[in-house]
Design an enzyme around this catalytic site. Structure first.
Site, PDB file in Angstrom:
ATOM      1  N   SER A   1     -94.626 -42.093 -55.409  1.00  0.00           N
ATOM      2  CA  SER A   1     -94.349 -42.420 -54.007  1.00  0.00           C
ATOM      3  C   SER A   1     -93.848 -41.256 -53.165  1.00  0.00           C
ATOM      4  O   SER A   1     -93.947 -41.288 -51.944  1.00  0.00           O
ATOM      5  CB  SER A   1     -93.353 -43.583 -53.914  1.00  0.00           C
ATOM      6  OG  SER A   1     -92.062 -43.175 -54.314  1.00  0.00           O
TER       7      SER A   1
ATOM      8  N   LYS B   1     -86.441 -42.090 -51.178  1.00  0.00           N
ATOM      9  CA  LYS B   1     -87.350 -42.190 -50.030  1.00  0.00           C
ATOM     10  C   LYS B   1     -86.897 -41.209 -48.950  1.00  0.00           C
ATOM     11  O   LYS B   1     -85.871 -40.559 -49.057  1.00  0.00           O
ATOM     12  CB  LYS B   1     -87.362 -43.613 -49.450  1.00  0.00           C
ATOM     13  CG  LYS B   1     -87.801 -44.700 -50.412  1.00  0.00           C
ATOM     14  CD  LYS B   1     -89.253 -44.587 -50.815  1.00  0.00           C
ATOM     15  CE  LYS B   1     -89.634 -45.674 -51.827  1.00  0.00           C
ATOM     16  NZ  LYS B   1     -91.012 -45.504 -52.331  1.00  0.00           N
TER      17      LYS B   1
END
Length: 225
Positions: A44, A113
């Protein structure tokens, strides 16, 4: 029977066990207060962070400076990204915790993230040119995985007080705030859930590199962050 040889041997083992216990305790204290190691389990955050990377995470960086757009954050996703009841049983949970503590496996509840929106920001996908906009201004995202669109999913969100809008760099492979718009909390992570900032890749050695903070974005939110 001669016990003179056994006694020093027993004392030696006790000393070794005590030293190991103290080392573990000191390491645990350091990792809980100042710095920690995390394993990257997914794609990711490519290309910056690859599967199998171990990263050093500072728990104190955001105490000196507030979180800003573009920052990488490690956070506790329980109640937002992770299910409220993510346990697999005491034995499996203990094994997973040990693997995570040793930096050998990822965590079921901790995530990495990038901060796209801070409290007060109006984050939207997408502008006429296909880029994300923050407070009406298109943002440059050189970190996005080559070939990926800024987002295939449309959204229009105002980030409330005390929350963050987070996205992965490999947009087509990232489950992030976009994926949780209909879930409790709407994919917006509480600032208090942030554990720290990744500061360096430490493994594998051929990827050993600093992870510097990006320059502060010019866009201002309603709260001036």
């Amino acid at each position: 029977m001669d016990h003179t040889k056994r006694q020093p041997r027993k004392q030696g083992w006790r000393f070794v066990l005590l030293a190991v216990a103290m080392a573990v305790a000191i390491s645990g204290l350091i990792r809980s207060l100042w710095i920690d190691v995390y394993f990257i389990p997914s794609e990711s955050m490519e290309p910056l962070l690859g599967v199998g990377d171990r990263i050093l995470v500072s728990r104190t960086d955001f105490g000196a400076e507030p979180i800003r757009r573009g920052d990488l954050v490690v956070f506790d996703g329980r109640g937002t990204f992770a299910p409220l009841n993510s346990g697999k049983g005491p034995v499996a949970d203990a094994a997973a915790a040990a693997g995570h503590w040793l930096g050998l496996t990822g965590s079921d509840t901790s995530y990495v993230k990038r901060v796209i929106g801070v409290p007060g920001d109006h984050v939207r996908c997408c502008g006429a040119d296909g880029r994300l906009t923050v407070n009406g201004q298109a943002i440059e995202e050189s970190y996005v995985y080559p070939g990926d669109a800024p987002s295939e999913q449309r959204f229009d969100v105002v980030v409330p007080e005390g929350r963050l809008w987070l996205m992965g760099d490999h947009r087509s492979r990232s489950a992030d705030s976009r994926s949780l718009l209909g879930a409790p909390g709407g994919g917006l992570v509480p600032v208090e859930r942030v554990i720290g900032r990744p500061v360096r890749i430490i493994w594998p050695l051929d990827r050993f590199a600093e992870l510097p903070r990006p320059a502060a974005a010019a866009t201002t939110s309603k709260n001036g962050l």
